[in-house]
Write an enzyme that holds these catalytic residues in place. Structure first.
Site, PDB file in Angstrom:
ATOM      1  N   GLU A   1      -0.500   1.059  59.270  1.00 43.66           N
ATOM      2  CA  GLU A   1      -1.955   0.970  59.139  1.00 43.66           C
ATOM      3  C   GLU A   1      -2.632   1.758  60.266  1.00 43.66           C
ATOM      4  O   GLU A   1      -3.603   2.479  60.043  1.00 43.66           O
ATOM      5  CB  GLU A   1      -2.410  -0.491  59.188  1.00 43.66           C
ATOM      6  CG  GLU A   1      -2.357  -1.224  57.872  1.00 43.66           C
ATOM      7  CD  GLU A   1      -3.469  -0.809  56.915  1.00 43.66           C
ATOM      8  OE1 GLU A   1      -4.266   0.082  57.249  1.00 43.66           O
ATOM      9  OE2 GLU A   1      -3.525  -1.381  55.819  1.00 43.66           O
TER      10      GLU A   1
ATOM     11  N   CYS B   1      -2.954  -4.937  55.432  1.00 44.42           N
ATOM     12  CA  CYS B   1      -4.067  -4.279  54.751  1.00 44.42           C
ATOM     13  C   CYS B   1      -5.040  -5.305  54.188  1.00 44.42           C
ATOM     14  O   CYS B   1      -6.228  -5.294  54.503  1.00 44.42           O
ATOM     15  CB  CYS B   1      -3.540  -3.385  53.634  1.00 44.42           C
ATOM     16  SG  CYS B   1      -4.847  -2.518  52.721  1.00 44.42           S
TER      17      CYS B   1
END
Length: 220
Positions: free
Chosen positions: A209, A135
């Protein structure tokens, strides 16, 4: 080679699926349906709450004051700077904080945030930072790539400000700090066997993700 680059290389197609996802392509050419982006924005707000908890866990897991202070600064930045910026950004799409706080967590949000927290609780500070890396560092990589790509739509692209935010100097500093800190944490901790475990953590977080992007598309 930096630890992050080794992890990214070992992740192979998992990383490419993440940074080259159709959601990202839609940000670049402005074709992403607004309902998809709105759902992403709401879930990203909820994600940030748990992200702050994960960084607070990094304070607890740290074994020296330097790392404790660094993690505490990130917690402060998320709670008192980044979340305010997110609220201000969402206001441009007509989304207020009350709406975001009342929204139920999507399954993808729960899966990702709980995985990061569980990884940090079960492992050490390096495990936790590796779980956070896709991230923190990935968004910077995506933003920089889209900003540098001549094919990225500028005029009339409603998502250009998002791209510029993650391609900007301020976020680049955050990304570089995370890259360097991974290497610092790896000193004295990294072995061949440990790298295999870290690769599994990194790849799983990267897949989560990708699922977060897909969550937005599925909501459109």
């Amino acid at each position: 080679m930096k630890l992050f680059n080794r992890l990214k290389e070992a992740a192979g197609t998992d990383w490419q699926d993440y940074v080259g996802h159709r959601f990202v392509a839609g940000l670049a050419d402005g074709s992403l349906p607004e309902p998809a982006f709105r759902h992403y924005l709401v879930q990203d707000y909820l994600f940030l709450i748990h992200f702050a908890r994960a960084w607070a866990l990094a304070v607890y897991k740290a074994d020296n004051l330097v790392d404790m202070r660094a993690a505490s600064e990130v917690v402060n930045g998320i709670l008192n700077v980044e979340m305010k910026l997110h609220i201000d950004y969402c206001a441009g799409f007509g989304i207020g904080p009350a709406e975001m706080e009342a929204a139920p967590e999507d399954v993808a949000t729960m899966a990702y945030t709980r995985y990061v927290l569980e990884t940090g609780l079960a492992g050490d500070v390096l495990d936790l930072h590796v779980a956070l890396a896709p991230c923190v560092i990935g968004y910077g990589e995506i933003g920089a790539r889209l900003a540098a790509d001549a094919a990225t739509k500028r005029d009339g692209n409603p998502y250009l400000s998002w791209i510029e935010m993650y391609a900007g100097d301020e976020y680049a500093d955050v990304m570089q700090g995370a890259l360097s800190h991974l290497d610092v944490l790896a000193e004295g901790r990294l072995t061949d066997a440990r790298f295999e475990r870290l690769t599994r953590i990194f790849s799983q977080a990267t897949r989560l993700e990708t699922a977060f992007w897909q969550m937005g598309l599925d909501a459109a």
